[in-house]
Design a protein around this motif. Structure first.
Motif, PDB file in Angstrom:
ATOM      1  N   GLU A 170       0.817  -1.206   0.000  1.00 17.94           N
ATOM      2  CA  GLU A 170       0.000   0.000   0.000  1.00 17.94           C
ATOM      3  C   GLU A 170       0.856   1.264   0.000  1.00 17.94           C
ATOM      4  OE1 GLU A 170      -3.556   1.931   2.616  1.00 17.94           O
ATOM      5  OE2 GLU A 170      -1.709   1.376   3.631  1.00 17.94           O
ATOM      6  N   HIS A 171       1.853   1.312   0.888  1.00 19.14           N
ATOM      7  CA  HIS A 171       2.675   2.516   0.955  1.00 19.14           C
ATOM      8  C   HIS A 171       4.033   2.203   1.563  1.00 19.14           C
ATOM      9  CE1 HIS A 171       1.224   2.630   5.166  1.00 19.14           C
ATOM     10  NE2 HIS A 171       2.305   3.360   5.416  1.00 19.14           N
ATOM     11  N   ILE A 172       4.938   3.130   1.339  1.00 15.64           N
ATOM     12  CA  ILE A 172       6.200   3.172   2.059  1.00 15.64           C
ATOM     13  C   ILE A 172       6.231   4.507   2.779  1.00 15.64           C
ATOM     14  CG2 ILE A 172       7.456   1.620   0.518  1.00 15.64           C
ATOM     15  CD1 ILE A 172       8.764   4.058  -0.753  1.00 15.64           C
ATOM     16  N   ASN A 173       7.014   4.596   3.836  1.00 13.30           N
ATOM     17  CA  ASN A 173       7.075   5.811   4.640  1.00 13.30           C
ATOM     18  C   ASN A 173       8.542   6.242   4.687  1.00 13.30           C
ATOM     19  OD1 ASN A 173       7.157   7.693   6.789  1.00 13.30           O
ATOM     20  ND2 ASN A 173       5.320   6.787   7.678  1.00 13.30           N
ATOM     21  N   LEU A 174       8.834   7.403   4.127  1.00 14.52           N
ATOM     22  CA  LEU A 174      10.199   7.897   4.053  1.00 14.52           C
ATOM     23  C   LEU A 174      10.372   9.133   4.919  1.00 14.52           C
ATOM     24  CD1 LEU A 174      10.816   7.703   0.190  1.00 14.52           C
ATOM     25  CD2 LEU A 174      11.378   5.995   1.934  1.00 14.52           C
ATOM     26  N   VAL A 175      11.401   9.148   5.731  1.00  8.42           N
ATOM     27  CA  VAL A 175      11.792  10.353   6.462  1.00  8.42           C
ATOM     28  C   VAL A 175      12.753  11.104   5.546  1.00  8.42           C
ATOM     29  CG1 VAL A 175      12.967  11.264   8.494  1.00  8.42           C
ATOM     30  CG2 VAL A 175      11.485   9.243   8.698  1.00  8.42           C
TER      31      VAL A 175
END
Length: 138
Positions: A5-10
């Motif tokens: 569904e998604h990736i989360n990048l800082v």
């Protein structure tokens, strides 16, 4: 069936990140965002994508991304399939992001790697067959 569904990048700066990802995904849009706090530090965040998948960005990241030529634990790269690799390359390079490295030559696929604004390596792949045994030979 399970899909990503998604990736989360800082990231250090969301707008700089969006310059890369808007070029890569011209049909995606900002789905929403807000301000928040992460482990005692204020952050802006947003979701950039379509109705089914997205990338979540959180800003105020510090430090350098991992050395991609080293052996540190961490993200090496993530990849997306495209039906128009040449068009994807043109949009991203026109946005100011040079090709990071060429892919492996293969008659059943083409691929290329870019670095986004924070040094995340992103691969784009175009397959020239629908036969799984040929697409997934290695």
């Amino acid at each position: 069936m399970i899909t990503l569904e998604h990736i989360n990048l800082v990231v250090s700066d969301i707008e700089k990140s969006l310059a890369f990802y808007r070029a890569a995904f011209p049909h995606w849009h900002v789905r929403g965002g807000d301000k928040g706090e992460w482990s005692g530090k204020p952050r802006n965040w947003l979701h950039f994508g379509d109705d089914y998948q997205y990338i979540a960005f959180a800003d105020n990241g510090v430090g350098d991304n991992r050395d991609l030529t080293g052996h540190q634990v961490g993200l090496a790269h993530f990849a997306y399939v495209t039906s128009d690799l040449k068009g994807t390359i043109a949009r991203i390079t026109q946005a100011g992001f040079p090709i990071h490295k060429d892919g492996t030559p293969d008659k059943y696929r083409e691929n290329i790697y870019f670095l986004d604004a924070d040094g995340y390596e992103v691969e784009f792949v175009q397959y020239h067959t629908d036969v799984p045994e040929l697409r997934n030979r290695y």
